[in-house]
Structures are given as structure tokens and as C-alpha cells.
Design a protein around this motif. Structure first.
Motif, PDB file in Angstrom:
ATOM      1  N   SER A 257      -4.262   9.818  94.503  1.00 15.41           N
ATOM      2  CA  SER A 257      -4.484   8.553  95.199  1.00 15.41           C
ATOM      3  C   SER A 257      -5.892   8.043  94.920  1.00 15.41           C
ATOM      4  O   SER A 257      -6.778   8.804  94.493  1.00 15.41           O
ATOM      5  CB  SER A 257      -4.285   8.733  96.701  1.00 15.41           C
ATOM      6  N   PRO A 272       2.503   7.062  91.897  1.00 15.54           N
ATOM      7  CA  PRO A 272       2.978   8.239  92.619  1.00 15.54           C
ATOM      8  C   PRO A 272       4.109   8.914  91.855  1.00 15.54           C
ATOM      9  O   PRO A 272       4.707   8.318  90.935  1.00 15.54           O
ATOM     10  CB  PRO A 272       3.482   7.651  93.933  1.00 15.54           C
ATOM     11  N   CYS A 293      -2.858  15.408  87.713  1.00 15.18           N
ATOM     12  CA  CYS A 293      -3.083  15.533  89.154  1.00 15.18           C
ATOM     13  C   CYS A 293      -4.092  16.658  89.363  1.00 15.18           C
ATOM     14  O   CYS A 293      -4.640  17.206  88.407  1.00 15.18           O
ATOM     15  CB  CYS A 293      -1.779  15.777  89.903  1.00 15.18           C
ATOM     16  N   ARG A 298       2.071  18.036  91.188  1.00 21.23           N
ATOM     17  CA  ARG A 298       2.630  16.689  91.166  1.00 21.23           C
ATOM     18  C   ARG A 298       2.968  16.271  89.734  1.00 21.23           C
ATOM     19  O   ARG A 298       3.973  15.576  89.492  1.00 21.23           O
ATOM     20  CB  ARG A 298       1.645  15.700  91.800  1.00 21.23           C
TER      21      ARG A 298
END
Length: 333
Positions: A257, A272, A293, A298
Motif C-alpha cells: 500500500s 492489490p 511485496c 502477496r
């Protein structure tokens, strides 16, 4: 040989096994909790050459389980402190500290000339990077993991299946001691199992632990385990890539993020995991997908979703945490 008289007396060891230990070259990745018993037992047993790879410095929060360190070591590089402790234990053991993070760009060099590699790094990404490296080089890997009150140690690669063959699917979490907590004695138990596996493999003690896993559940004080000699290697598996090996024309996605970290590079897409799928983005033909990530978890999840709709090459990048800053008194800011 008075130093090693008690272990040479073992019929499984004898002088021939001691000679193998003395001539062995071992790489240990990670100098924390698992490495504390591993280093002391391997150094005490007379392993001739040990390379210790770790990028971190000692912190106060390490001391409850990383038993090689003392309060006076806070702020010092773990690899150097561990190397000094090992030299003090056995002057015949030649120890090389390497203050660096292992990644796909340097893994081959760091494992060069090794007879055995031990994964003590407490990192989901490092475990798979080492497995890929050891499988390609024909090296045996003794890997371990501890979370909370349980863990395992296993001997992979070489003439046995790789870690990927045993754990081919996306793990439910890539937890670490810092995130999920851990009790010191559990780390000691698993580290001791790693050391025993390593000594058995080097000295040629039968039966070999290669191709087997030992588990320990500290909540009810039970051991378990299983053999995995027949585990098939996965046909396709996402590979880790070093940040330095990202190309200009790669389709780079940063899955972190905006408040977690700045983009890995200005041209990267910030998306995402759920963005990938039938109607999601994909690279142009002939390009590579590079999914980034913090831990790699992720990125692996996004790779699974992308691979269902795109057949091109997919790579994972575990960016890790930003390096901490240390004040003059050694405290982590």
C-alpha cells in the motif's frame, strides 16, 4: 583429538567421521535464534569452515532466544558477533562472517564451494531462494522454521526432493518471530534438530536424515515427522528475483500500500492482489511479470491469480523491511 574424544567414541562417528567434519565447508544463512544452537554445536563438533550470512544487528528484543548475544552486543552486526563467539569456542574452526542479505542475485556466490547449507533465516522468501539454489547446485539444504510454540527441521535437495516439492502451495501466512511471537526454548529445540541433521549428513551417520522432516509441538511437548522421498517437483513454480535484476521493460507491480512504502520504482504499478484475474491487468507478449511485496507472500498469491489467465514468465520480489537506523548507543530507532 582429546577435544572430540566423546563423539569419536561413537561407533557411528569414529575418526573417519571426525575427518569429514574437519574438512567440511558449511554455509549458515541467518545468525539469530536457530543459528545459536546450530553454530555452537557445529563449531563445538569440529566443523572446519563456516560462513555466516546475516544483514542485521543485535537488538534487545533478540536476547530472549538468540543465546549467542549479550546486552553489550546490541547494535553490533550479528554475523560478526556470532563469528567471534564461534572462534572463542573453537580456534580450529575457520569462520567467515558476511554482513549481507541473501537474495537471488548473490545466493549462488554465497553458497559457492559449500558442502552443506543451513537455512536459519526466519524468512519465507529466503527458504525458497535457498531451495532453488541448492537444487540447481546439487547441494543439501537443512531448513527449519519456528512460529509460536512449534516448528520443524528438514533435509532437502541434494538427492532428495526440494522444499518446493514438499511445500508447493502458497502458505497461509509467511509469519516471522517478530510478527507472530516465539518462545525461546522452542527455537533451541528446532535449532538443535538442525544441528543434529547437519552433523549426521556431514559425518555420514546412517540412517541419513535426507528426505525427512522432524516436527516439534511445544504446546504439548510432542515430536512428529515424516519422510518425503517420493514428493514430485512442481511443474511450474514462481521464482524469486533480486531487485537489481528487474529490467526496464518488465511489467512491475508493487503490491504494498502507499502508506506501507514508496513504489519499488517510479514506473511500477501499485495494485492489490485482488486486481489480478480474468479481467485484471497482464503484461504484453514477450515481457515478464515482476510482482513485489514485503515478504513475497502477496506476490505469490498474485502470481497464482495471474498465471490462470497469462502464460508468460512470472517472478516474485521480496523487498523486506526498510533497514533500521541505529543511534550511537545501539538502539533501534
Amino acid at each position: 583429538m582429546n577435544r572430540y574424544a566423546r563423539q569419536i567414541a561413537l561407533p557411528e562417528m569414529r575418526p573417519e567421521g571426525q575427518d569429514r567434519l574437519r574438512n567440511a565447508r558449511v554455509v549458515i544463512v541467518g545468525a539469530g535464534g536457530l543459528a545459536a544452537p546450530v553454530l555452537q554445536y557445529l563449531g563445538g563438533a569440529g566443523v572446519g569452515r563456516i560462513r555466516i550470512v546475516d544483514p542485521d544487528r543485535v537488538e534487545v528484543a533478540n536476547l530472549h532466544r538468540q543465546t549467542l548475544f549479550r546486552e553489550a552486543d546490541v547494535g553490533s552486526p550479528k554475523a560478526e558477533v556470532a563469528a567471534a563467539a564461534l572462534r572463542a569456542l573453537n580456534r580450529d574452526c575457520r569462520v567467515e562472517p558476511v554482513i549481507a542479505a541473501l537474495d537471488p542475485a548473490n545466493a549462488d556466490t554465497l553458497c559457492k564451494d559449500a558442502d552443506l547449507v543451513l537455512d536459519c533465516a526466519d524468512s519465507f522468501a529466503v527458504s525458497y531462494i535457498l531451495s532453488d539454489t541448492c537444487r540447481a547446485k546439487g547441494l543439501t539444504l537443512v531448513s527449519a522454521s519456528v512460529i509460536g510454540l512449534g516448528g520443524y527441521a528438514g533435509a532437502f535437495c541434494g538427492d532428495a526432493p526440494s522444499l518446493r516439492a514438499v511445500f508447493p502451495d502458497l502458505p497461509r501466512s509467511a509469519g516471522s518471530c517478530a510478527e507472530d511471537g516465539v518462545l525461546g526454548p522452542v527455537v533451541g529445540v528446532i535449532g538443535a534438530l538442525q544441528a543434529q541433521m547437519a552433523l549426521a549428513l556431514i559425518a555420514g551417520i546412517a540412517p541419513s536424515p535426507l528426505g525427512s522432516i522432524v516436527t516439534f509441538d511445544g504446546s504439548n511437548l510432542r515430536f512428529g515427522g515424516f519422510a518425503f522421498t517420493g514428493a514430485p517437483e512442481p511443474a511450474q513454480a514462481p521464482r524469486f528475483l533480486a531487485v537489481s535484476d528487474i529490467r526496464e521493460n518488465d511489467f512491475v507491480v508493487d503490491l504494498r500500500s502507499a502508506d506501507e512504502a514508496p513504489l519499488v520504482r517510479p514506473s511500477a504499478h501499485r495494485l492489490p492482489v485482488t486486481a489480478f484475474g480474468p479481467d485484471g491487468p497482464s503484461p504484453d507478449t514477450g515481457h515478464r511479470a515482476v510482482l513485489c511485496c514485503r515478504s513475497g507472500l502477496r506476490a505469490w498469491a498474485a502470481a497464482e491469480r495471474l498465471s490462470r489467465v497469462w502464460e508468460g514468465p512470472i517472478f516474485l520480489v521480496a523487498l523486506g523491511d526498510p533497514p533500521p537506523r541505529y543511534t550511537p548507543d545501539g538502539e533501534n530507532e
